[in-house]
Design a protein around this motif. Sequence first.
Motif, PDB file in Angstrom:
ATOM      1  N   TRP A 128      44.038 -30.105 -12.283  1.00 42.10           N
ATOM      2  CA  TRP A 128      44.318 -30.461 -13.673  1.00 42.10           C
ATOM      3  C   TRP A 128      45.813 -30.346 -13.979  1.00 42.10           C
ATOM      4  O   TRP A 128      46.584 -29.887 -13.146  1.00 42.10           O
ATOM      5  N   ASN A 178      33.856 -28.677 -18.401  1.00 38.62           N
ATOM      6  CA  ASN A 178      34.120 -28.029 -17.114  1.00 38.62           C
ATOM      7  C   ASN A 178      35.483 -28.444 -16.558  1.00 38.62           C
ATOM      8  O   ASN A 178      35.658 -28.632 -15.379  1.00 38.62           O
ATOM      9  N   HIS A 179      36.465 -28.608 -17.443  1.00 39.48           N
ATOM     10  CA  HIS A 179      37.706 -29.186 -16.942  1.00 39.48           C
ATOM     11  C   HIS A 179      38.859 -28.195 -16.808  1.00 39.48           C
ATOM     12  O   HIS A 179      39.995 -28.604 -16.710  1.00 39.48           O
ATOM     13  N   ASP A 180      38.575 -26.930 -16.779  1.00 45.36           N
ATOM     14  CA  ASP A 180      39.702 -26.020 -16.820  1.00 45.36           C
ATOM     15  C   ASP A 180      39.824 -25.051 -15.654  1.00 45.36           C
ATOM     16  O   ASP A 180      40.753 -24.252 -15.632  1.00 45.36           O
ATOM     17  N   THR A 181      38.916 -25.082 -14.718  1.00 47.82           N
ATOM     18  CA  THR A 181      39.044 -24.175 -13.572  1.00 47.82           C
ATOM     19  C   THR A 181      40.349 -24.474 -12.857  1.00 47.82           C
ATOM     20  O   THR A 181      40.681 -25.629 -12.604  1.00 47.82           O
ATOM     21  N   THR A 211      37.969 -18.851 -12.402  1.00 48.93           N
ATOM     22  CA  THR A 211      37.161 -19.567 -13.402  1.00 48.93           C
ATOM     23  C   THR A 211      36.236 -18.606 -14.142  1.00 48.93           C
ATOM     24  O   THR A 211      35.921 -17.526 -13.637  1.00 48.93           O
ATOM     25  N   GLY A 240      33.455 -20.148 -14.841  1.00 46.88           N
ATOM     26  CA  GLY A 240      32.259 -20.857 -14.391  1.00 46.88           C
ATOM     27  C   GLY A 240      31.750 -21.845 -15.435  1.00 46.88           C
ATOM     28  O   GLY A 240      32.403 -22.113 -16.444  1.00 46.88           O
ATOM     29  N   MET A 241      30.593 -22.398 -15.187  1.00 43.82           N
ATOM     30  CA  MET A 241      30.038 -23.379 -16.111  1.00 43.82           C
ATOM     31  C   MET A 241      29.607 -22.678 -17.399  1.00 43.82           C
ATOM     32  O   MET A 241      28.938 -21.638 -17.362  1.00 43.82           O
ATOM     33  N   ARG A 262      24.513 -16.387 -12.609  1.00 37.25           N
ATOM     34  CA  ARG A 262      24.950 -17.576 -11.854  1.00 37.25           C
ATOM     35  C   ARG A 262      26.385 -17.415 -11.345  1.00 37.25           C
ATOM     36  O   ARG A 262      27.270 -16.971 -12.053  1.00 37.25           O
ATOM     37  N   GLY A 280      29.334 -19.726  -9.199  1.00 36.31           N
ATOM     38  CA  GLY A 280      29.646 -21.076  -8.720  1.00 36.31           C
ATOM     39  C   GLY A 280      30.401 -21.079  -7.413  1.00 36.31           C
ATOM     40  O   GLY A 280      30.390 -20.095  -6.658  1.00 36.31           O
ATOM     41  N   ASP A 281      31.067 -22.177  -7.146  1.00 34.41           N
ATOM     42  CA  ASP A 281      31.794 -22.344  -5.884  1.00 34.41           C
ATOM     43  C   ASP A 281      33.151 -21.647  -5.867  1.00 34.41           C
ATOM     44  O   ASP A 281      33.671 -21.300  -4.801  1.00 34.41           O
ATOM     45  N   SER A 282      33.714 -21.460  -7.064  1.00 32.90           N
ATOM     46  CA  SER A 282      35.133 -21.061  -7.131  1.00 32.90           C
ATOM     47  C   SER A 282      35.479 -19.774  -6.370  1.00 32.90           C
ATOM     48  O   SER A 282      36.560 -19.699  -5.786  1.00 32.90           O
ATOM     49  N   THR A 293      37.251 -28.310  -8.135  1.00 31.99           N
ATOM     50  CA  THR A 293      36.869 -28.089  -9.529  1.00 31.99           C
ATOM     51  C   THR A 293      35.649 -28.952  -9.817  1.00 31.99           C
ATOM     52  O   THR A 293      35.378 -29.910  -9.090  1.00 31.99           O
ATOM     53  N   GLY A 294      34.924 -28.596 -10.874  1.00 32.16           N
ATOM     54  CA  GLY A 294      33.737 -29.368 -11.215  1.00 32.16           C
ATOM     55  C   GLY A 294      32.459 -28.577 -10.997  1.00 32.16           C
ATOM     56  O   GLY A 294      32.498 -27.338 -10.963  1.00 32.16           O
ATOM     57  N   VAL A 295      31.363 -29.267 -10.843  1.00 29.90           N
ATOM     58  CA  VAL A 295      30.054 -28.597 -10.753  1.00 29.90           C
ATOM     59  C   VAL A 295      29.918 -27.876  -9.406  1.00 29.90           C
ATOM     60  O   VAL A 295      29.744 -28.494  -8.352  1.00 29.90           O
ATOM     61  N   GLY A 296      30.008 -26.562  -9.479  1.00 29.38           N
ATOM     62  CA  GLY A 296      30.076 -25.738  -8.276  1.00 29.38           C
ATOM     63  C   GLY A 296      28.887 -25.861  -7.354  1.00 29.38           C
ATOM     64  O   GLY A 296      29.020 -25.748  -6.130  1.00 29.38           O
TER      65      GLY A 296
HETATM   66  C1  SD4 Z   1      31.974 -23.583 -11.293  1.00 27.89           C
HETATM   67  N1  SD4 Z   1      33.590 -24.988 -10.241  1.00 27.89           N
HETATM   68  O1  SD4 Z   1      31.766 -22.444 -11.679  1.00 27.89           O
HETATM   69  C2  SD4 Z   1      33.366 -24.135 -11.376  1.00 27.89           C
HETATM   70  C3  SD4 Z   1      33.529 -24.802 -12.698  1.00 27.89           C
HETATM   71  C4  SD4 Z   1      34.741 -25.670 -12.793  1.00 27.89           C
HETATM   72  O2  SD4 Z   1      36.275 -26.855 -13.972  1.00 27.89           O
HETATM   73  O3  SD4 Z   1      35.356 -26.048 -11.850  1.00 27.89           O
HETATM   74  N2  SD4 Z   1      35.162 -26.061 -13.935  1.00 27.89           N
HETATM   75  O4  SD4 Z   1      31.067 -24.319 -10.884  1.00 27.89           O
END
Ligand code: SD4
Length: 323
Positions: A45, A182-185, A203, A205-206, A213, A215-217, A236-239
């Motif tokens: 970002w 979900n745009h700020d990790t 992050t 997370g979501m 829960r 995530g991937d971060s 970044t995005g849906v982990g």
């Molecule tokens: C997650 N990847 O917890 C993170 C969320 C994320 O920008 O990237 N938001 O899944």
Amino acid sequence: MQRRKFLQAAGLSATAIVTQPLLAKEHKRALKRNVAIKPLTLCTWNFHRASAKSWEVLSSGGTALDAVEQGVMVEESDLSNQTVGKGGRPDRDGEVTLDACIMDSNGNCGSVVYLQNIAHPIQVARKVMEETPHAMLAGKGAEQFAYEMGFKRENLLTPQSKAEWEAWKITSQYKPIINIENHDTIGMLAIDKNGDIAGACTTSGMAYKMAGRVGDSPIIGAGLFIDNEIGGATATGVGEEVMKTVGSFLIVELMRQGMSPQEACEEAVNRIVKKNPEYANFQVGFIAVNKAGETGAYCIQPGFSYSYYDQNGQENRPASSHL
Ligand code: SD4
């Protein structure tokens, strides 16, 4: 020699490189000769303030590890950033739980997951890496460790995030909004004056995730991976989608086999797209850098960009997308 020139000189395509390990070794040697001599930093970002901080560390001779830690801390402190650190959106029970990891150029890593009440998870992750025999601490144990390391307890739920969560509870629909919710990790990669690479990812997370829960971060290989011989990648995005393909590790391994950072990011996104027919409904984005200082970025949905900073200043670079 530039990668493309190297390929041309050898009369090879990237595919040929992937399938011929001996030639991949050749390529690796070519990349090594091409170690970036200029420091640079990039992050997911357009976090230009985080980039500027990271660059400040690099340009004053600091290490890539210090640069990524101090860079991402800018976003952890920013209360208006509602998906990192203090001010982050809570889970569906109203708890702010943070995930972060860091990796150095020697392949060491540290991670915290489901950390509560501590504003700078990336610093705790670094302490896990440097002060414990472990790579990852979770929940209460991570929080207790943070207090032992001198971190102070803070309420991370800001009035704004609390009010939004209360409004969300009325419908309680879990439907992350592409490029918004979900745009700020922040995932950050840096190369220092010695050509060494480090990375960090942090992050909350979501938003409105289930309690517990993760995530991937904070997962090494998924949200972040560094191999100082090859390069680094972060997501970044849906982990959940990133974890299923171990995206960042995949990108570094594809670069090892001869792909450019751009080609490797595209392949990682393509793997997700191929496996999940719902891909039009979520975002995943990757950024990567190789040892020669070449960068790449790719995502599913348009709208993702990354902030790049080197001796010529800061640049917001839009990523190309699958859709
Ligand atoms: C997650 N990847 O917890 C993170 C969320 C994320 O920008 O990237 N938001 O899944």
